[in-house]
Design a protein around this motif. Structure first.
Motif, mmCIF file in Angstrom:
data_model
loop_
_atom_site.group_PDB
_atom_site.id
_atom_site.type_symbol
_atom_site.label_atom_id
_atom_site.label_comp_id
_atom_site.label_asym_id
_atom_site.label_seq_id
_atom_site.Cartn_x
_atom_site.Cartn_y
_atom_site.Cartn_z
ATOM 1 N N GLU A 141 0.922 -1.252 0.033
ATOM 2 C CA GLU A 141 -0.012 0.088 0.020
ATOM 3 C C GLU A 141 0.853 1.364 0.140
ATOM 4 O OE1 GLU A 141 -3.151 1.542 3.388
ATOM 5 O OE2 GLU A 141 -3.533 -0.127 2.365
ATOM 6 N N GLY A 142 0.613 2.207 -0.855
ATOM 7 C CA GLY A 142 1.375 3.436 -0.983
ATOM 8 C C GLY A 142 2.590 3.206 -1.798
ATOM 9 N N LYS A 143 2.873 2.364 -2.405
ATOM 10 C CA LYS A 143 4.060 1.973 -3.088
ATOM 11 C C LYS A 143 3.633 1.593 -4.687
ATOM 12 C CE LYS A 143 6.393 0.155 0.976
ATOM 13 N NZ LYS A 143 6.715 -1.188 1.601
ATOM 14 N N PRO A 144 4.397 1.889 -5.587
ATOM 15 C CA PRO A 144 4.091 1.569 -6.966
ATOM 16 C C PRO A 144 4.532 -0.019 -7.160
ATOM 17 C CG PRO A 144 6.028 2.874 -6.966
ATOM 18 C CD PRO A 144 5.403 2.921 -5.540
ATOM 19 N N LEU A 145 3.848 -0.605 -7.910
ATOM 20 C CA LEU A 145 3.936 -2.076 -8.131
ATOM 21 C C LEU A 145 3.756 -2.495 -9.669
ATOM 22 C CD1 LEU A 145 3.864 -5.147 -6.812
ATOM 23 C CD2 LEU A 145 1.435 -5.125 -7.219
ATOM 24 N N LEU A 146 5.037 -3.245 -9.955
ATOM 25 C CA LEU A 146 5.004 -4.003 -11.340
ATOM 26 C C LEU A 146 4.669 -5.457 -11.097
ATOM 27 C CD1 LEU A 146 5.432 -4.003 -14.138
ATOM 28 C CD2 LEU A 146 7.830 -4.048 -13.688
ATOM 29 N N VAL A 147 3.511 -5.938 -11.849
ATOM 30 C CA VAL A 147 3.376 -7.412 -11.759
ATOM 31 C C VAL A 147 3.726 -7.995 -13.002
ATOM 32 C CG1 VAL A 147 1.513 -9.156 -11.449
ATOM 33 C CG2 VAL A 147 1.544 -7.020 -10.042
ATOM 34 N N HIS A 148 4.530 -8.822 -13.004
ATOM 35 C CA HIS A 148 4.600 -9.494 -14.134
ATOM 36 C C HIS A 148 4.484 -10.966 -14.468
ATOM 37 C CE1 HIS A 148 8.524 -11.786 -13.031
ATOM 38 N NE2 HIS A 148 8.728 -10.591 -12.335
ATOM 39 N N PHE A 149 3.807 -11.374 -15.542
ATOM 40 C CA PHE A 149 3.190 -12.651 -15.489
ATOM 41 C C PHE A 149 4.417 -13.507 -16.646
ATOM 42 C CE2 PHE A 149 -0.578 -10.967 -13.965
ATOM 43 C CZ PHE A 149 -1.272 -11.966 -13.502
ATOM 44 N N TRP A 150 4.742 -14.518 -16.028
ATOM 45 C CA TRP A 150 5.621 -15.595 -16.979
ATOM 46 C C TRP A 150 5.412 -16.768 -16.786
ATOM 47 C CZ3 TRP A 150 9.848 -18.198 -14.685
ATOM 48 C CH2 TRP A 150 10.138 -18.238 -13.358
ATOM 49 N N PRO A 191 4.926 -13.176 -22.067
ATOM 50 C CA PRO A 191 4.867 -12.181 -21.059
ATOM 51 C C PRO A 191 3.729 -11.081 -20.990
ATOM 52 C CG PRO A 191 6.596 -11.484 -22.607
ATOM 53 C CD PRO A 191 6.071 -12.676 -22.999
ATOM 54 N N ALA A 192 3.169 -10.712 -19.748
ATOM 55 C CA ALA A 192 2.362 -9.596 -19.436
ATOM 56 C C ALA A 192 2.841 -8.906 -18.269
ATOM 57 C CB ALA A 192 1.053 -10.059 -19.331
ATOM 58 N N TYR A 193 2.503 -7.533 -18.242
ATOM 59 C CA TYR A 193 3.302 -6.445 -17.356
ATOM 60 C C TYR A 193 1.868 -5.530 -17.155
ATOM 61 C CZ TYR A 193 7.197 -8.112 -19.521
ATOM 62 O OH TYR A 193 8.286 -8.576 -20.305
ATOM 63 N N TYR A 194 1.692 -5.450 -15.562
ATOM 64 C CA TYR A 194 0.803 -4.633 -15.076
ATOM 65 C C TYR A 194 1.282 -3.542 -14.150
ATOM 66 C CZ TYR A 194 -2.649 -8.108 -17.007
ATOM 67 O OH TYR A 194 -3.532 -8.729 -17.419
ATOM 68 N N LEU A 195 1.400 -2.286 -14.193
ATOM 69 C CA LEU A 195 1.851 -1.399 -13.581
ATOM 70 C C LEU A 195 0.803 -0.669 -12.739
ATOM 71 C CD1 LEU A 195 4.555 0.126 -12.483
ATOM 72 C CD2 LEU A 195 4.188 1.366 -14.798
ATOM 73 N N PHE A 196 0.945 -0.663 -11.311
ATOM 74 C CA PHE A 196 0.056 -0.022 -10.612
ATOM 75 C C PHE A 196 0.739 1.262 -9.816
ATOM 76 C CE2 PHE A 196 -1.379 -4.107 -11.158
ATOM 77 C CZ PHE A 196 -2.826 -4.065 -11.172
#
Length: 153
Positions: free
Chosen positions: A29-38, A115-120
């Motif tokens: 919470e309160g931090k940027p997050l990069l989720v990568h599917f592989w 690969p897939a990338y989701y940036l929050f």
């Protein structure tokens, strides 16, 4: 259809296993997050892992960027936990890796590709989605926008 921009981070429950420690919404919470599917069988995924490690080290320390890997098996062979652990060790992935052999998290993200990338962003809203071999080139541009101008130096 994957998540839409500005949607919030989906539920992360239902992992088959966690490697390198578990992550939950409260911790990020309160931090940027990069989720990568592989997947271990995905050549393009493996090519991107050293770049993700660079970003983890570069942006994690300075900007508190969190990384989360989601191992999404594409075949029965990909569900071999030992092979996933071996790949994590081989590619020196030190960030949390969620093994999603039952596709619980994959379904929550409505993700179909590796690969897939989701940036929050810091508010937990999705600000970027990209998949395929060219997507990695777009992720860092979005990272700069989320992290702010100070990181351009």
């Amino acid at each position: 259809m994957p998540l839409k921009l500005r949607e919030t981070l989906p539920d992360l429950s239902g992992a088959t296993e966690w490697i390198n420690g578990e992550i939950d919404k409260a911790r990020i919470e309160g931090k940027p997050l990069l989720v990568h599917f592989w997947a271990v069988s995905c050549y393009m995924c493996k090519e991107s892992l050293p770049t993700l490690n660079e970003w983890r080290d570069k942006y994690g320390k300075q900007y508190n960027l969190q990384l989360l890997g989601v191992h999404m098996p594409r075949s029965e062979k990909d569900t071999d936990l030992a092979a996933v652990r071996d790949a994590v060790a081989q590619y020196e992935l030190k960030h949390p890796i969620l093994v999603d052999n039952e596709h619980n998290v994959t379904d929550a993200f409505q993700n179909e590709y590796v690969p897939a990338y989701y940036l929050f962003d810091e508010q937990g809203q999705m600000r970027f989605y990209g998949a395929g071999e060219k997507a990695i080139g777009l992720v860092e541009q979005r990272l700069h926008k989320i992290l702010g101008p100070k990181d351009q130096a």
